[in-house]
Each structure stands twice: as structure tokens, then as C-alpha cells.
Design a protein around this motif. Structure first.
Motif, PDB file in Angstrom:
ATOM      1  N   GLU A  76      19.797   7.650   2.553  1.00 49.55           N
ATOM      2  CA  GLU A  76      18.349   7.728   2.086  1.00 49.55           C
ATOM      3  C   GLU A  76      17.382   6.867   3.181  1.00 49.55           C
ATOM      4  N   ASP A  77      18.074   5.885   3.546  1.00 51.29           N
ATOM      5  CA  ASP A  77      17.151   4.910   4.507  1.00 51.29           C
ATOM      6  C   ASP A  77      17.169   5.435   5.687  1.00 51.29           C
ATOM      7  N   GLU A  78      17.529   6.557   6.190  1.00 52.51           N
ATOM      8  CA  GLU A  78      17.258   7.264   7.303  1.00 52.51           C
ATOM      9  C   GLU A  78      16.038   8.361   7.440  1.00 52.51           C
ATOM     10  N   ILE A  79      15.609   8.398   6.288  1.00 57.64           N
ATOM     11  CA  ILE A  79      14.477   9.275   6.313  1.00 57.64           C
ATOM     12  C   ILE A  79      13.074   8.745   5.844  1.00 57.64           C
ATOM     13  N   MET A  80      12.010   9.185   6.645  1.00 54.78           N
ATOM     14  CA  MET A  80      10.609   8.684   6.325  1.00 54.78           C
ATOM     15  C   MET A  80       9.836   9.996   6.774  1.00 54.78           C
ATOM     16  N   THR A  81       8.885  10.011   6.154  1.00 53.76           N
ATOM     17  CA  THR A  81       7.477  10.847   6.229  1.00 53.76           C
ATOM     18  C   THR A  81       6.478  10.503   6.385  1.00 53.76           C
ATOM     19  N   SER A  82       5.313  11.085   6.802  1.00 57.03           N
ATOM     20  CA  SER A  82       3.704  10.591   6.905  1.00 57.03           C
ATOM     21  C   SER A  82       3.327  10.377   5.558  1.00 57.03           C
ATOM     22  N   GLY A  83       3.880  11.075   4.522  1.00 60.99           N
ATOM     23  CA  GLY A  83       3.436  10.620   3.128  1.00 60.99           C
ATOM     24  C   GLY A  83       3.848   9.382   2.944  1.00 60.99           C
ATOM     25  N   ASP A  84       4.970   8.800   3.104  1.00 59.40           N
ATOM     26  CA  ASP A  84       5.390   7.573   2.891  1.00 59.40           C
ATOM     27  C   ASP A  84       4.613   6.508   3.739  1.00 59.40           C
ATOM     28  N   VAL A  85       4.248   6.899   4.958  1.00 59.64           N
ATOM     29  CA  VAL A  85       3.195   5.809   5.593  1.00 59.64           C
ATOM     30  C   VAL A  85       1.933   5.841   4.782  1.00 59.64           C
ATOM     31  N   THR A  86       1.529   6.986   4.833  1.00 60.44           N
ATOM     32  CA  THR A  86       0.089   6.851   3.796  1.00 60.44           C
ATOM     33  C   THR A  86       0.132   6.191   2.541  1.00 60.44           C
ATOM     34  N   LEU A  87       1.157   6.092   1.551  1.00 65.33           N
ATOM     35  CA  LEU A  87       1.260   5.656   0.405  1.00 65.33           C
ATOM     36  C   LEU A  87       1.419   3.984   0.709  1.00 65.33           C
ATOM     37  N   GLU A  88       2.087   3.677   1.546  1.00 65.26           N
ATOM     38  CA  GLU A  88       2.426   2.367   1.973  1.00 65.26           C
ATOM     39  C   GLU A  88       0.838   1.599   2.122  1.00 65.26           C
ATOM     40  N   PHE A  89       0.042   2.421   3.136  1.00 61.81           N
ATOM     41  CA  PHE A  89      -1.267   1.890   3.476  1.00 61.81           C
ATOM     42  C   PHE A  89      -2.015   1.634   2.064  1.00 61.81           C
ATOM     43  N   LEU A  90      -1.953   2.833   1.063  1.00 58.44           N
ATOM     44  CA  LEU A  90      -2.821   2.552  -0.121  1.00 58.44           C
ATOM     45  C   LEU A  90      -2.647   1.640  -0.936  1.00 58.44           C
ATOM     46  N   LYS A  91      -1.173   1.259  -1.030  1.00 56.83           N
ATOM     47  CA  LYS A  91      -0.659   0.026  -1.547  1.00 56.83           C
ATOM     48  C   LYS A  91      -0.756  -1.337  -1.300  1.00 56.83           C
ATOM     49  N   ARG A  92      -0.865  -1.617   0.204  1.00 58.07           N
ATOM     50  CA  ARG A  92      -1.294  -2.895   0.895  1.00 58.07           C
ATOM     51  C   ARG A  92      -2.793  -2.994   0.907  1.00 58.07           C
ATOM     52  N   PHE A  93      -3.427  -1.807   1.244  1.00 61.17           N
ATOM     53  CA  PHE A  93      -4.793  -2.132   1.697  1.00 61.17           C
ATOM     54  C   PHE A  93      -5.906  -1.309   0.925  1.00 61.17           C
ATOM     55  N   ARG A  94      -5.507  -0.510  -0.242  1.00 63.61           N
ATOM     56  CA  ARG A  94      -6.496   0.028  -1.110  1.00 63.61           C
ATOM     57  C   ARG A  94      -6.046  -0.032  -2.610  1.00 63.61           C
ATOM     58  N   ALA A  95      -5.363  -0.917  -2.795  1.00 67.68           N
ATOM     59  CA  ALA A  95      -4.923  -0.973  -4.379  1.00 67.68           C
ATOM     60  C   ALA A  95      -5.915  -0.996  -5.101  1.00 67.68           C
ATOM     61  N   GLY A  96      -5.551  -0.181  -6.325  1.00 71.20           N
ATOM     62  CA  GLY A  96      -6.764  -0.007  -7.492  1.00 71.20           C
ATOM     63  C   GLY A  96      -7.708   0.951  -7.022  1.00 71.20           C
ATOM     64  N   LYS A  97      -7.729   1.563  -6.019  1.00 67.58           N
ATOM     65  CA  LYS A  97      -9.000   2.509  -5.595  1.00 67.58           C
ATOM     66  C   LYS A  97      -8.431   3.908  -6.220  1.00 67.58           C
ATOM     67  N   SER A  98      -9.426   4.538  -6.598  1.00 69.25           N
ATOM     68  CA  SER A  98      -9.344   5.886  -6.935  1.00 69.25           C
ATOM     69  C   SER A  98      -9.529   6.986  -5.926  1.00 69.25           C
ATOM     70  N   VAL A  99      -8.242   7.844  -6.006  1.00 73.24           N
ATOM     71  CA  VAL A  99      -7.913   8.874  -4.973  1.00 73.24           C
ATOM     72  C   VAL A  99      -7.873  10.371  -5.322  1.00 73.24           C
ATOM     73  N   TYR A 100      -8.441  11.168  -4.678  1.00 74.95           N
ATOM     74  CA  TYR A 100      -8.317  12.568  -4.862  1.00 74.95           C
ATOM     75  C   TYR A 100      -7.628  13.028  -3.769  1.00 74.95           C
ATOM     76  N   LEU A 101      -6.502  13.356  -4.233  1.00 77.25           N
ATOM     77  CA  LEU A 101      -5.098  13.908  -3.377  1.00 77.25           C
ATOM     78  C   LEU A 101      -5.159  15.545  -3.316  1.00 77.25           C
ATOM     79  N   VAL A 102      -5.279  16.087  -2.088  1.00 79.26           N
ATOM     80  CA  VAL A 102      -5.011  17.386  -1.886  1.00 79.26           C
ATOM     81  C   VAL A 102      -3.828  17.745  -1.226  1.00 79.26           C
TER      82      VAL A 102
END
Length: 274
Positions: A76-102
Motif C-alpha cells: 500500500e505504501d508503494e502507491i500514490m495518486t494525484s487525488g492523494d496529493v490534492t486531498l493532502e493540500f485540502l487538509k493542510r491548507f483549505r481545512a473546512g472549506k466547502s468543495v464542489y468535486l467533479v
């Protein structure tokens, strides 16, 4: 087509080998047998492997099952996606913000489980709009995204890839969806995934490796190879996916890969002589 490569000792000296997936180690549901062999040889020699895909239509559990089914034996620790990177950005820098996800239901459910404040699309406004590789995209989703962006929402995209290679040819990817939103609203998104800094930073944090200890293998100049060129990671282009030899010839010197091979079969033979 054969390209003249520099001293391949550079490839031997790396500690982390990062692999794009679509077009590099498989096409759709068809694995490249030589990619399975090469990755086994890397592991047997004590080198580390990371699978990184910009394809955020699926999440890590999906890729775990797929890579296992195709014979790559990932952890599991050998797999990473752009979705993971985006999610991490939201958690660190946009916590609590409302998001519309397509995005696909799979990615939507993961973001919801991770506590992201996702909107339905019926609201008057959103703090953030994110578009991704959505194989279930509808006119309603696109209209909602454009409306929110016009009303001032910050616009993000998981990755810039225009096409996704499959065994039956190319299909429209995240960058194509983003291009439609941009055409309608005039707003260009902030992209994540390859070739952006958040990706290489996350890889470094997750593996403890420095950039000059890594090399990246991929089939796209503007994502895989660009990540390496921008951040000092040795870049290896394989011609088993999107990029054609003429594209390499036409690229600016600063954008050309460090190495070009027809496929990972040639890399395996260079490194392991098999």
C-alpha cells in the motif's frame, strides 16, 4: 526508434524508482510482462519502487487490487495518486472549506470519508471547485462547476493530462474537462499531480528520499518528464504510451528527458542484462 542515451550508470545509482502506470507499466487491463520483470529485478536488488499515477478516477485500494491482479505485487505504501496529493493540500491548507468535486463516485466517497466538506451542486456558491478525470461526467456537473467558478470559487484540478491511454486508444482525461471549464469561465485551475511541486514534496515526505536519489519513468513529456526536469529527478521516457519519437525531437532542450527507451524492456536489459 533508438535514441542515444547518456551513461546509464546514472540509473544504477538511484534508490527510488517512480513509475507512471497508464502507458508505462500497462495499457488499460493489459500489463507489460517486461515491466513486471523489471520491477521484480529492482526489488531483488534492494531498490525501492513507487507507483504514481495522475489518474485520479480511482483510489489507492483500486490500484492495489489492479496491480496485484496484473502481477506487480505492490504494497500500500508503494502507491500514490494525484487525488492523494490534492486531498493532502485540502487538509493542510483549505481545512473546512466547502468543495464542489467533479469526479467519479470512487473519489467523491474517499474525500467524504476523509472529512472534506463536499457540496451537492444545488448551493448558490462554493469556496472551491475541483475537477478531475470523471468518467461519469454530466452536463449538470459541468454547469454547476462553471457557475461556482464564475461566482468566485477557487478552481483546482487534480491533474493536467488531456488524454488517458487505454488498450483501445486514447480517452479524454482531466485536462480536457478542465479545458472546457476554462473555455466557459476564463479561469485556469491550479493543477496538482505531476509535474507540480506538491507531488514531489509528498513523494519525498512519504519515502524519505532526496530528489537526486530518485528517477521517474513515464510516457508523457508534460507530466512525468516535466516533473523530473523541474525538480532534479532523473527522467526516463518510454515510448509505450502517449509520446511519439517526433514529440521528443520537437521538444525544447530544457524539456527533453534524460533518457529515452522504447519500453521498460530496454531499461531492464541495460540495468540487469536480461
Amino acid at each position: 526508434m533508438n535514441f542515444t542515451n547518456p551513461n546509464t550508470k546514472t540509473l544504477m545509482d538511484k534508490k527510488l524508482y517512480i513509475f507512471d502506470m497508464d502507458g508505462t507499466i500497462y495499457l488499460g487491463g493489459n500489463p507489460f510482462d517486461f515491466a513486471i520483470r523489471y520491477i521484480k529485478n529492482l526489488r531483488a536488488s534492494g531498490r525501492r519502487v513507487l507507483f504514481f499515477t495522475n489518474n485520479a478516477s480511482h483510489t489507492t485500494p483500486f490500484y492495489m487490487q489492479k496491480l496485484k491482479r496484473l502481477g506487480f505485487e505492490p504494497t500500500e505504501d508503494e502507491i500514490m495518486t494525484s487525488g492523494d496529493v490534492t486531498l493532502e493540500f485540502l487538509k493542510r491548507f483549505r481545512a473546512g472549506k466547502s468543495v464542489y468535486l467533479v469526479a467519479t463516485d470512487e473519489l467523491v466517497e474517499e474525500y467524504r470519508r476523509e472529512g472534506i466538506n463536499l457540496l451537492s451542486g444545488d448551493e448558490e456558491s462554493a469556496d472551491i471547485v475541483i475537477t478531475s478525470f470523471d468518467t461519469s461526467v454530466t452536463y449538470e456537473k459541468l454547469n454547476n462547476a462553471c457557475r461556482f467558478v464564475r461566482n468566485g470559487a477557487e478552481y483546482l484540478s487534480t491533474h493536467p493530462d488531456y488524454n488517458c491511454p487505454t488498450e483501445n486508444g486514447f480517452i479524454p482525461d482531466s485536462g480536457a474537462i478542465a479545458a472546457l471549464v476554462t473555455a466557459s469561465t476564463g479561469k485556469v485551475p491550479t493543477y496538482f499531480g505531476k509535474p507540480y511541486k506538491e507531488t514531489i514534496e509528498m513523494i519525498g515526505e512519504a519515502t524519505g528520499m532526496k530528489n537526486d536519489e530518485m528517477c521517474i519513468f513515464g510516457d508523457r513529456l508534460y507530466t512525468d518528464i516535466a516533473l523530473g526536469k523541474k525538480f532534479g529527478v532523473t527522467s526516463v521516457l518510454v515510448l509505450s504510451g502517449e509520446t511519439q519519437p517526433a514529440d521528443v525531437d520537437a521538444a525544447e532542450v530544457a524539456d527533453k528527458p534524460d533518457f529515452v527507451f522504447d519500453s521498460l524492456d530496454d531499461v531492464d536489459k541495460v540495468m540487469f542484462g536480461k
